[in-house]
Design an enzyme around this catalytic site. Structure first.
Site, PDB file in Angstrom:
ATOM      1  N   CYS A   1      49.813  41.037  39.418  1.00 40.81           N
ATOM      2  CA  CYS A   1      49.918  42.473  38.957  1.00 40.81           C
ATOM      3  C   CYS A   1      49.403  43.433  40.051  1.00 40.81           C
ATOM      4  CB  CYS A   1      49.110  42.921  37.781  1.00 40.81           C
ATOM      5  SG  CYS A   1      49.913  41.748  36.357  1.00 40.81           S
TER       6      CYS A   1
HETATM    7  N1  SAJ Z   1      38.917  41.842  41.505  1.00 39.79           N
HETATM    8  C1  SAJ Z   1      37.955  42.056  42.290  1.00 39.79           C
HETATM    9  N2  SAJ Z   1      36.889  42.970  42.056  1.00 39.79           N
HETATM   10  C2  SAJ Z   1      36.857  43.559  41.034  1.00 39.79           C
HETATM   11  C3  SAJ Z   1      38.160  43.427  39.809  1.00 39.79           C
HETATM   12  C4  SAJ Z   1      38.789  42.473  40.262  1.00 39.79           C
HETATM   13  O1  SAJ Z   1      37.975  41.492  43.587  1.00 39.79           O
HETATM   14  O2  SAJ Z   1      36.008  44.286  40.702  1.00 39.79           O
HETATM   15  C5  SAJ Z   1      40.057  41.053  41.711  1.00 39.79           C
HETATM   16  C6  SAJ Z   1      40.024  39.734  40.894  1.00 39.79           C
HETATM   17  O3  SAJ Z   1      39.447  38.664  41.318  1.00 39.79           O
HETATM   18  C7  SAJ Z   1      41.626  39.474  40.910  1.00 39.79           C
HETATM   19  C8  SAJ Z   1      42.229  40.728  41.136  1.00 39.79           C
HETATM   20  O4  SAJ Z   1      41.320  41.749  41.655  1.00 39.79           O
HETATM   21  O5  SAJ Z   1      41.866  38.533  41.817  1.00 39.79           O
HETATM   22  C9  SAJ Z   1      42.783  41.231  39.801  1.00 39.79           C
HETATM   23  O6  SAJ Z   1      41.900  41.596  38.937  1.00 39.79           O
HETATM   24  P1  SAJ Z   1      42.126  42.172  37.501  1.00 39.79           P
HETATM   25  O7  SAJ Z   1      40.686  42.205  36.888  1.00 39.79           O
HETATM   26  O8  SAJ Z   1      42.888  43.694  37.630  1.00 39.79           O
HETATM   27  O9  SAJ Z   1      43.097  41.232  36.951  1.00 39.79           O
HETATM   28  P2  SAJ Z   1      44.308  41.048  36.148  1.00 39.79           P
HETATM   29  O10 SAJ Z   1      45.340  41.190  37.245  1.00 39.79           O
HETATM   30  O11 SAJ Z   1      44.379  39.622  35.670  1.00 39.79           O
HETATM   31  O12 SAJ Z   1      44.584  41.897  35.138  1.00 39.79           O
HETATM   32  C10 SAJ Z   1      45.173  43.202  35.171  1.00 39.79           C
HETATM   33  C11 SAJ Z   1      44.305  44.046  34.288  1.00 39.79           C
HETATM   34  N3  SAJ Z   1      42.935  43.973  34.520  1.00 39.79           N
HETATM   35  C12 SAJ Z   1      42.120  44.721  33.768  1.00 39.79           C
HETATM   36  O13 SAJ Z   1      42.540  45.760  33.267  1.00 39.79           O
HETATM   37  C13 SAJ Z   1      40.719  44.624  33.968  1.00 39.79           C
HETATM   38  C14 SAJ Z   1      45.101  45.246  34.147  1.00 39.79           C
HETATM   39  O14 SAJ Z   1      44.999  45.707  35.449  1.00 39.79           O
HETATM   40  C15 SAJ Z   1      46.566  45.080  34.046  1.00 39.79           C
HETATM   41  O15 SAJ Z   1      46.691  45.448  32.416  1.00 39.79           O
HETATM   42  C16 SAJ Z   1      47.106  43.738  34.067  1.00 39.79           C
HETATM   43  O16 SAJ Z   1      46.496  43.079  35.158  1.00 39.79           O
HETATM   44  C17 SAJ Z   1      48.853  43.793  34.399  1.00 39.79           C
HETATM   45  O17 SAJ Z   1      49.307  42.979  33.994  1.00 39.79           O
HETATM   46  O18 SAJ Z   1      48.936  44.957  35.129  1.00 39.79           O
END
Ligand code: SAJ
Length: 426
Positions: free
Chosen positions: A264
């Site tokens: 995403c």
């Molecule tokens: N990440 C970082 N630093 C952070 C947070 C995340 O480096 O502070 C990285 C993670 O390691 C990962 C990527 O970013 O590789 C994405 O992380 P994410 O926490 O956004 O996780 P996703 O993609 O599994 O889930 C997200 C949902 N996450 C949250 O709401 C916390 C949300 O953004 C969406 O509902 C979902 O994807 C979607 O399907 O769109």
């Protein structure tokens, strides 16, 4: 007793579709899951889940009660009250939106569409997709959207691995093509979700989802850029972020890392970038964030090289053990995982790479890997044998103190390992 007649159809029973099907079925609404992959259909009908967030123990009873059934044949669509599309919306090789799966489903639905049915798109996409792309295809056989059938957009808000906010309990945004469409989608979704957030148009709902994900991508890029500057200034960025996080208002902690993974966050923002061009608009924050986030694997490998250098070693010929390859902690999903880029760069620079990931037993060739790899046990021998142990994804349940004690050198991109002489951090 014959199985209950399905009332809701979910097209695409994957990371989004299966949790959605379960939430409807657990509310007593019989669901027909539709997918092109026979193996997925067969697994679901056997009560076996292929999605980590939906344990088979939760799925099986629903299948046994006939509340969930899967099929590949779309000819049951006409009997359904609602048809929900949960198909992937990736970027193509030119990093442009690829709506192929979604529009293909619309073409399959159109000839089967009946008066009074509701069609909902859940796949993340650019504002305008539901009205400009989906509606004309669905209207191809004489029915008019908003008059003869209802049409809406409702973004998925699944956070894989999360347990506090579930598919059912997370507020659900719904935007109908007309007020009557919004009312209809609320009637149907109100059976399965704890709270609904009606908005005036599908465009508002589509933009809401994109904004949520752009918000994350841009803020992750902000801390990634801060990490690179702190590295150059000799300031501990992790200490800075933890101190900033003590502010009880007006701040939300994000943490730097080796890059942005998942299906995403690295992808969805560029759907808006593409659409914005129609309006002579450059989404500079999105593009800057993408540039910074995509550079993180390179920055991390360069930092590893610096750490090895301090140990009179070079990357070439060094044995590097990577801990954690999934795209984020406590999931088994490899999509867009930055670990793949890190490992590929290490191979290019002549390092001998092994990895340990309790959630990912095996890496197949592709996405920059030219050969398959299997996860190695994280034992003292493996740690001691490595010239460097690199933390890319910090899964729970790993004894990080032991990693620090048994390793000669640790380069920790997730601030998981207790600090020590032999521990470098991002
Ligand atoms: N990440 C970082 N630093 C952070 C947070 C995340 O480096 O502070 C990285 C993670 O390691 C990962 C990527 O970013 O590789 C994405 O992380 P994410 O926490 O956004 O996780 P996703 O993609 O599994 O889930 C997200 C949902 N996450 C949250 O709401 C916390 C949300 O953004 C969406 O509902 C979902 O994807 C979607 O399907 O769109």
């Amino acid at each position: 007793m014959s199985p209950p007649t399905p009332r809701v159809g979910v097209i695409g029973i994957g990371y989004v579709g299966l949790p959605l099907a379960v939430v409807f079925a657990e509310a007593g609404v019989p669901v027909l899951g539709l997918d092109v992959v026979d193996a997925k259909v067969a697994a679901i009908n056997a009560g076996t889940s292929h999605i980590e967030d939906v344990p088979s123990g939760r799925l099986a009873p629903l299948v046994e009660q006939g509340l969930i059934r899967a099929a590949t044949d779309l000819d049951e669509l006409p009997g359904l009250e609602a048809i929900i599309i949960c198909l992937p919306t990736p970027l193509d090789e030119h990093r442009e939106p690829d709506l192929g799966a979604v529009l293909g489903a619309a073409r399959d639905i159109a000839p089967r569409l009946q008066k009074g049915q509701l069609v909902v798109l859940e796949s993340t996409t650019y504002p305008g997709t539901t009205r400009e792309e989906l509606a004309p295809i669905l209207e191809g056989y004489g029915l008019a959207a908003g008059r003869d059938f209802h049409l809406a957009f409702s973004p998925e808000r699944v956070d894989p691995g999360r347990e506090d906010w579930t598919t059912r309990s997370t507020p659900k945004v719904v935007g109908g093509l007309t007020p009557a469409c919004t009312e209809r989608v609320m009637q149907v979704y109100g059976q399965a979700f704890d709270s609904l957030v009606p908005v005036s148009t599908p465009e508002v709902a589509e933009m809401t989802k994109i904004l949520e994900n752009v918000f994350r991508s841009v803020n992750i890029a902000l801390v990634n850029e801060t990490a690179i500057l702190c590295d150059r200034m000799g300031v501990d960025v992790w200490e800075v972020i933890d101190a900033a996080a003590t502010k009880p208002f007006g701040y939300m902690p994000f943490r730097p890392g080796p890059g942005l993974g998942g299906h995403c966050i690295p992808i969805d923002p560029f759907y808006l970038t593409w659409k914005a061009r129609e309006y002579d608009f450059h989404t500079e924050f999105i593009e800057l964030a993408g540039k910074i986030n995509s550079q993180m694997p390179y920055f991390c490998v360069a930092k590893l090289a610096r750490a090895l250098n301090e140990h009179e070693k070079s990357l070439k010929g060094s044995r590097v053990l990577v801990i954690g390859v999934a795209y984020k902690a406590d999931v088994n999903d490899m999509r867009e995982s930055p670990a793949l880029k890190v490992i590929s760069l290490l191979h290019e620079r002549g390092a001998e790479v092994s990895y340990h990931d309790p959630h990912v037993p095996r890496l197949e060739p592709g996405h920059g890997l030219d050969h398959a790899m299997a996860s190695v046990p994280l034992d003292d021998d493996a740690l001691a044998a490595a010239d460097a142990v690199v933390v890319v994804t910090a899964h729970s349940g790993i004894d990080w103190q032991r990693v620090a004690d048994a390793s000669r050198l640790v380069v920790d991109f997730r601030n998981a390992v207790p600090r020590g002489e032999n521990v470098w951090t991002l």
